[in-house]
Design a protein around this motif. Sequence first.
Motif, mmCIF file in Angstrom:
data_model
loop_
_atom_site.group_PDB
_atom_site.id
_atom_site.type_symbol
_atom_site.label_atom_id
_atom_site.label_comp_id
_atom_site.label_asym_id
_atom_site.label_seq_id
_atom_site.Cartn_x
_atom_site.Cartn_y
_atom_site.Cartn_z
ATOM 1 N N ALA A 106 0.842 -1.195 0.000
ATOM 2 C CA ALA A 106 0.000 0.000 0.000
ATOM 3 C C ALA A 106 0.878 1.246 0.000
ATOM 4 C CB ALA A 106 -0.933 -0.005 1.204
ATOM 5 N N LEU A 107 1.925 1.250 0.818
ATOM 6 C CA LEU A 107 2.846 2.392 0.836
ATOM 7 C C LEU A 107 3.580 2.523 -0.489
ATOM 8 C CD1 LEU A 107 4.213 1.989 4.460
ATOM 9 C CD2 LEU A 107 2.739 3.825 3.615
ATOM 10 N N ALA A 108 3.972 1.411 -1.081
ATOM 11 C CA ALA A 108 4.658 1.445 -2.375
ATOM 12 C C ALA A 108 3.751 2.008 -3.463
ATOM 13 C CB ALA A 108 5.142 0.050 -2.757
ATOM 14 N N ALA A 109 2.461 1.722 -3.389
ATOM 15 C CA ALA A 109 1.513 2.180 -4.411
ATOM 16 C C ALA A 109 1.350 3.698 -4.412
ATOM 17 C CB ALA A 109 0.160 1.501 -4.210
ATOM 18 N N VAL A 110 1.655 4.367 -3.287
ATOM 19 C CA VAL A 110 1.495 5.823 -3.215
ATOM 20 C C VAL A 110 2.845 6.538 -3.111
ATOM 21 C CG1 VAL A 110 -0.816 5.673 -2.212
ATOM 22 C CG2 VAL A 110 1.184 5.802 -0.694
ATOM 23 N N ALA A 111 3.922 5.799 -3.344
ATOM 24 C CA ALA A 111 5.272 6.345 -3.167
ATOM 25 C C ALA A 111 5.570 7.534 -4.078
ATOM 26 C CB ALA A 111 6.312 5.250 -3.375
ATOM 27 N N ALA A 112 4.875 7.657 -5.192
ATOM 28 C CA ALA A 112 5.131 8.772 -6.111
ATOM 29 C C ALA A 112 4.479 10.076 -5.647
ATOM 30 C CB ALA A 112 4.630 8.418 -7.513
ATOM 31 N N GLN A 113 3.592 10.016 -4.670
ATOM 32 C CA GLN A 113 2.942 11.226 -4.163
ATOM 33 C C GLN A 113 3.922 11.995 -3.275
ATOM 34 O OE1 GLN A 113 -0.843 10.277 -2.316
ATOM 35 N NE2 GLN A 113 -1.405 8.948 -4.017
ATOM 36 N N ARG A 114 4.005 13.300 -3.488
ATOM 37 C CA ARG A 114 4.939 14.125 -2.711
ATOM 38 C C ARG A 114 4.418 14.317 -1.291
ATOM 39 N NH1 ARG A 114 5.278 19.408 -1.657
ATOM 40 N NH2 ARG A 114 3.863 20.042 -3.318
ATOM 41 N N ILE A 115 5.210 13.883 -0.327
ATOM 42 C CA ILE A 115 4.864 14.028 1.085
ATOM 43 C C ILE A 115 6.159 14.063 1.888
ATOM 44 C CG2 ILE A 115 4.561 11.531 1.343
ATOM 45 C CD1 ILE A 115 2.443 12.189 3.523
ATOM 46 N N GLU A 116 6.179 14.882 2.930
ATOM 47 C CA GLU A 116 7.348 14.937 3.799
ATOM 48 C C GLU A 116 6.901 15.111 5.238
ATOM 49 O OE1 GLU A 116 9.668 18.695 3.731
ATOM 50 O OE2 GLU A 116 8.118 19.421 2.373
ATOM 51 N N ARG A 117 7.619 14.437 6.120
ATOM 52 C CA ARG A 117 7.380 14.627 7.545
ATOM 53 C C ARG A 117 7.933 15.990 7.909
ATOM 54 N NH1 ARG A 117 10.042 11.180 12.284
ATOM 55 N NH2 ARG A 117 8.892 12.133 13.982
ATOM 56 N N VAL A 118 7.161 16.779 8.639
ATOM 57 C CA VAL A 118 7.559 18.137 8.990
ATOM 58 C C VAL A 118 8.541 18.078 10.165
ATOM 59 C CG1 VAL A 118 6.724 20.381 9.806
ATOM 60 C CG2 VAL A 118 5.363 19.068 8.162
ATOM 61 N N PRO A 119 9.715 18.710 10.016
ATOM 62 C CA PRO A 119 10.674 18.736 11.125
ATOM 63 C C PRO A 119 10.069 19.422 12.354
ATOM 64 C CG PRO A 119 11.670 19.588 9.105
ATOM 65 C CD PRO A 119 10.197 19.426 8.851
#
Length: 173
Positions: free
Chosen positions: A145-158
């Motif tokens: 499931a995580l691999a299927a959405v890996a192309a979506q831009r997302i970042e954990r906020v510092p």
Amino acid sequence: MHAWPAPGCAWVGLGANLGDAQAALQRAVQALAALPGTRLVALSSLYRSAPVDAGGPDYWNAVAALHTALAPQPLLEALLAIEQAEGRLRPYRNAPRTLDLDVLLHGPERLHTPTLTLPHPRLHERAFVLQPLAELLPGGVAPQALAAVAAQRIERVPTQAAPGWPAQPWSQD
């Protein structure tokens, strides 16, 4: 964290991309914790993501875990009231928003009504839901499931960019 799917445990997605989105999410977390018969038991890190199937600025996202006596529909109604208190407007589908709260999961419930589907019907399509959910439920989100959405831009906020938000995923047991 508790085993999933546990009765009485609800998982809520939080998002915002208009106004002071971080402050709106913090107020939403406080409002969730104050719901009757409800206790906030976990909160993911804060994430920043590109809109999916929508325009507008980046979203700020998180997932909260609740122990609640509220059934799915009353919980949804409470979430809608919190959104409205934050000035949420719905001019069109996927419009930018001051606050978006979604019931993602409610224990083992499987539900399909005109107003609520559980699990959330697009849960598996959204990195901004799956990544924070995986943070709170180790082993609860399939690697595929995580691999299927890996192309979506997302970042954990510092931590320094999210004052007032827990530095690590927060859990109260």
